[in-house]
Design a protein around this motif. Structure first.
Motif, short mmCIF file in Angstrom:
data_model
loop_
_atom_site.label_atom_id
_atom_site.label_comp_id
_atom_site.label_asym_id
_atom_site.label_seq_id
_atom_site.Cartn_x
_atom_site.Cartn_y
_atom_site.Cartn_z
N ILE A 1 0.86 -1.17 0.00
CA ILE A 1 0.00 0.00 0.00
C ILE A 1 0.90 1.22 0.00
O ILE A 1 1.68 1.43 0.93
CB ILE A 1 -0.94 0.01 1.22
CG1 ILE A 1 -1.89 -1.20 1.16
CG2 ILE A 1 -1.74 1.30 1.29
CD1 ILE A 1 -2.76 -1.37 2.39
N VAL A 2 0.82 2.04 -1.06
CA VAL A 2 1.74 3.17 -1.19
C VAL A 2 1.10 4.49 -0.81
O VAL A 2 1.81 5.48 -0.57
CB VAL A 2 2.31 3.25 -2.63
CG1 VAL A 2 3.14 2.01 -2.94
CG2 VAL A 2 1.20 3.41 -3.66
N LYS A 3 -0.22 4.55 -0.74
CA LYS A 3 -0.92 5.71 -0.22
C LYS A 3 -2.12 5.22 0.57
O LYS A 3 -2.86 4.35 0.14
CB LYS A 3 -1.42 6.64 -1.35
CG LYS A 3 -0.36 7.40 -2.10
CD LYS A 3 -0.98 8.30 -3.14
CE LYS A 3 0.07 9.09 -3.91
NZ LYS A 3 0.89 8.21 -4.75
N GLY A 4 -2.29 5.85 1.76
CA GLY A 4 -3.49 5.57 2.52
C GLY A 4 -3.42 4.32 3.37
O GLY A 4 -2.32 3.82 3.67
N PRO A 5 -4.63 3.84 3.75
CA PRO A 5 -5.93 4.33 3.30
C PRO A 5 -6.27 5.71 3.86
O PRO A 5 -5.75 6.11 4.88
CB PRO A 5 -6.90 3.26 3.81
CG PRO A 5 -6.21 2.64 4.98
CD PRO A 5 -4.75 2.69 4.67
N TYR A 6 -7.18 6.39 3.14
CA TYR A 6 -7.65 7.71 3.57
C TYR A 6 -9.13 7.82 3.23
O TYR A 6 -9.67 7.04 2.44
CB TYR A 6 -6.83 8.84 2.95
CG TYR A 6 -6.71 8.82 1.45
CD1 TYR A 6 -7.50 9.63 0.64
CD2 TYR A 6 -5.76 7.99 0.82
CE1 TYR A 6 -7.36 9.63 -0.74
CE2 TYR A 6 -5.62 7.98 -0.56
CZ TYR A 6 -6.43 8.80 -1.34
OH TYR A 6 -6.29 8.79 -2.71
N LEU A 7 -9.80 8.80 3.86
CA LEU A 7 -11.26 8.87 3.85
C LEU A 7 -11.77 10.07 3.06
O LEU A 7 -11.16 11.15 3.09
CB LEU A 7 -11.79 8.94 5.28
CG LEU A 7 -11.37 7.77 6.19
CD1 LEU A 7 -11.84 8.04 7.63
CD2 LEU A 7 -11.95 6.45 5.68
N PRO B 1 3.57 12.24 5.29
CA PRO B 1 3.53 12.93 6.59
C PRO B 1 2.15 12.94 7.22
O PRO B 1 2.02 13.02 8.44
CB PRO B 1 4.00 14.35 6.26
CG PRO B 1 3.79 14.51 4.80
CD PRO B 1 3.98 13.15 4.20
N GLY B 2 1.09 12.83 6.40
CA GLY B 2 -0.26 12.89 6.95
C GLY B 2 -0.91 11.55 7.19
O GLY B 2 -2.09 11.49 7.57
N ARG B 3 -0.17 10.45 7.01
CA ARG B 3 -0.79 9.13 7.01
C ARG B 3 -1.59 8.85 8.27
O ARG B 3 -2.75 8.42 8.22
CB ARG B 3 0.27 8.05 6.81
CG ARG B 3 -0.33 6.65 6.72
CD ARG B 3 0.74 5.57 6.58
NE ARG B 3 0.11 4.27 6.44
CZ ARG B 3 -0.35 3.54 7.45
NH1 ARG B 3 -0.26 4.01 8.69
NH2 ARG B 3 -0.91 2.37 7.24
N ASP B 4 -1.00 9.07 9.44
CA ASP B 4 -1.67 8.72 10.70
C ASP B 4 -2.89 9.59 10.96
O ASP B 4 -3.78 9.20 11.74
CB ASP B 4 -0.70 8.84 11.88
CG ASP B 4 0.37 7.77 11.86
OD1 ASP B 4 0.18 6.75 11.16
OD2 ASP B 4 1.40 7.95 12.54
#
Length: 388
Positions: free
Chosen positions: A4-10, A170-173
Motif C-alpha cells: 500500500i503506497v498511499k493511505g488508506p484515507y477517507l 507525513p499525513g498518514r496517521d
C-alpha cells in the motif's frame, strides 16, 4: 511485492456513507471490511471501542491501482472500524484496523481543522525539521471530524512522488481516520493526480457539501485567476461562468445556519500575493450571508475584521482568514497592516473550528501547540451576528 503506497484515507462522509481510498503498488482486486465498534470498559484505563462483529464487506469489480470504495447503509454519527484488503495474482496485503465516524446531522455540534501549504517550503524548515509532520500530528490530537486543506498540499502537482513526499506520507496517521477536503492551489497545477487521488463531488475542482449545520463551498481560484493572467481576473467572475453560476445556485438555495467558502488565492491579506480581483466575488458572498471565507497562498496567518462592501462591518460582515498553514514566510508580510486586518502572524499553524447551532469558534494554533488567536461568532435565530 504488493504494498500500500498511499493511505488508506477517507472521503465524502455523510450520515450513511463513507468513501475509502488507497493506492497499491500494482493493480489489484480490493475490498473494505467494516466492523461494528463496541464500547467496553477497561478498569482504570477507562472506556474505549474495539471491533466486534462484521458490518459488511464492500468490493471493487476490477483490478486497479487507485482504489475507491464507498461503504453504504451506515448509521449517522456512529463509529466503525475498517480495514482494506488487496490481492495481485498470488500476492496479497491487508491494512491494520482503523476507525471512521459517519457525519453529524443537522443540529449536532462538530469540529474541523484547516491548514494548507504542506508542499514545498513547508516540508522542511531551516533547521531540518518537518513542519508539515508537526502540523499533522497536532491536528490529530484535536480529533476533528473532518479536515480542510486550502491548496498547495504538494510542491509540484505533476510530479507523482510529491503527493507522497509532502502529503500522504507525513499525513498518514491523520488521514486514516479523518475525512479530508481540499481545493486546488497553484502548486497542484491542475494536475491529473488531483482528480485521480480524490473523490470530491464532480467536477472536483469546485464543489459543495454539507456537514452538520454548515454548507461548505469549494471554488477553484486558479481557474478564475489563470496562470497566464495572474494576478488579474480571467474574466470569469460573472453570470455565465460555470463556477460563478454554481456559487450563486448553492448560496441562493442554502438553508444551512452557517456558510463557509474556501479557495486558494486570498482577496484580503496585508502581505504579498493578495489577489484583489477576487473581490469581484464579494457582492455574491455578502448578498447570501456567507460567514467565513478561508484562503491561503500567502504563507502567513491573517484574520480580517468582518467586511462588507469594502468596509469593516461588525453587524453582518464576512471574516476572511488566510490559513497559510504548514509554513511561515515573515518577509511576505507588509511592513504595516492594511485596514481590513484584525490579526496577523507569520508562524506555521492550523485552525481548529468548533461549530454548534449558534456558535462558530475559530482557534489558531501554532506548530508548538500554542493558541495565538481566536474568534467567536454568535448567531441568533434571526441570523444576527456578534463577533467576540
Amino acid at each position: 511485492m504488493l504494498s500500500i503506497v498511499k493511505g488508506p484515507y477517507l472521503q465524502n462522509p455523510t450520515g450513511h456513507t463513507m468513501t475509502v481510498m488507497w493506492e497499491t503498488s500494482y493493480p489489484a482486486i480490493s475490498r473494505v471490511d467494516v466492523l461494528h465498534a463496541e464500547r467496553i470498559h477497561s478498569g482504570h484505563q477507562g472506556n474505549y471501542k474495539q471491533p466486534v462483529d462484521l458490518f459488511g464487506t464492500f468490493a471493487e469489480e476490477s483490478p486497479t491501482r487507485i482504489h475507491q470504495i464507498t461503504v453504504e447503509d451506515l448509521e449517522p454519527g456512529t463509529t466503525y472500524y475498517y480495514k482494506v484488503y488487496s490481492q495481485h495474482e498470488s500476492d496479497e496485503i491487508e491494512s491494520d484496523f482503523y476507525m471512521f465516524k459517519t457525519a453529524a446531522g443537522q443540529g449536532k455540534p462538530f469540529s474541523f481543522t484547516v491548514t494548507s501549504e504542506t508542499g514545498g517550503y513547508s516540508g522542511f524548515d531551516s533547521s531540518g525539521g518537518h513542519i508539515n509532520q508537526r502540523i499533522f500530528s497536532l491536528m490529530k490530537q484535536y480529533r476533528p471530524d473532518i479536515a480542510l486543506f486550502i491548496g498547495d498540499i504538494v510542491n509540484d502537482g505533476k510530479n507523482e512522488e510529491d503527493w507522497n513526499k509532502y502529503f500522504f506520507d507525513p499525513g498518514r496517521d491523520f488521514l486514516v481516520n479523518t475525512p479530508l477536503y481540499s481545493c486546488l492551489g497553484n502548486h497542484e497545477d491542475n494536475a491529473s493526480w488531483y482528480y485521480d487521488l480524490f473523490a470530491f463531488p464532480e467536477p472536483k475542482n469546485f464543489y459543495a457539501f454539507h456537514y452538520g449545520d454548515v454548507h461548505f463551498i469549494c471554488l477553484d481560484s486558479t481557474d478564475l485567476i489563470r496562470k497566464e493572467d495572474y494576478p488579474h481576473s480571467s474574466g470569469g467572475m460573472s453570470p455565465g461562468n460555470a463556477q460563478y453560476d454554481f456559487l450563486v445556485r448553492e448560496l441562493s438555495s442554502s438553508v444551512s445556519k452557517w456558510k463557509i467558502v474556501f479557495f486558494h488565492y486570498p482577496p484580503y491579506v496585508s502581505g504579498g500575493y493578495q489577489v484583489e480581483d477576487l473581490r469581484q466575488l464579494c457582492p455574491v458572498l455578502e448578498k447570501y450571508g456567507v460567514d467565513l471565507v478561508l484562503n491561503s497562498h500567502t504563507i502567513v496567518y491573517e484574520r480580517s475584521h468582518p467586511v462588507t462592501e469594502g468596509k469593516v462591518d461588525y453587524d453582518n460582515g464576512i471574516v476572511y482568514v488566510v490559513v497559510g498553514g504548514a509554513g511561515a514566510m515573515p518577509n511576505w508580510l507588509l511592513p504595516k497592516r492594511e485596514w481590513h486586518t484584525s490579526q496577523s502572524l507569520a508562524v506555521p499553524h492550523f485552525l481548529q473550528v468548533i461549530v454548534t447551532e449558534n456558535r462558530l469558534e475559530i482557534r489558531a494554533i501554532d506548530d508548538d501547540g500554542r493558541l495565538f488567536d481566536q474568534l467567536l461568532i454568535r448567531k441568533n435565530a434571526e441570523g444576527e451576528k456578534d463577533y467576540i
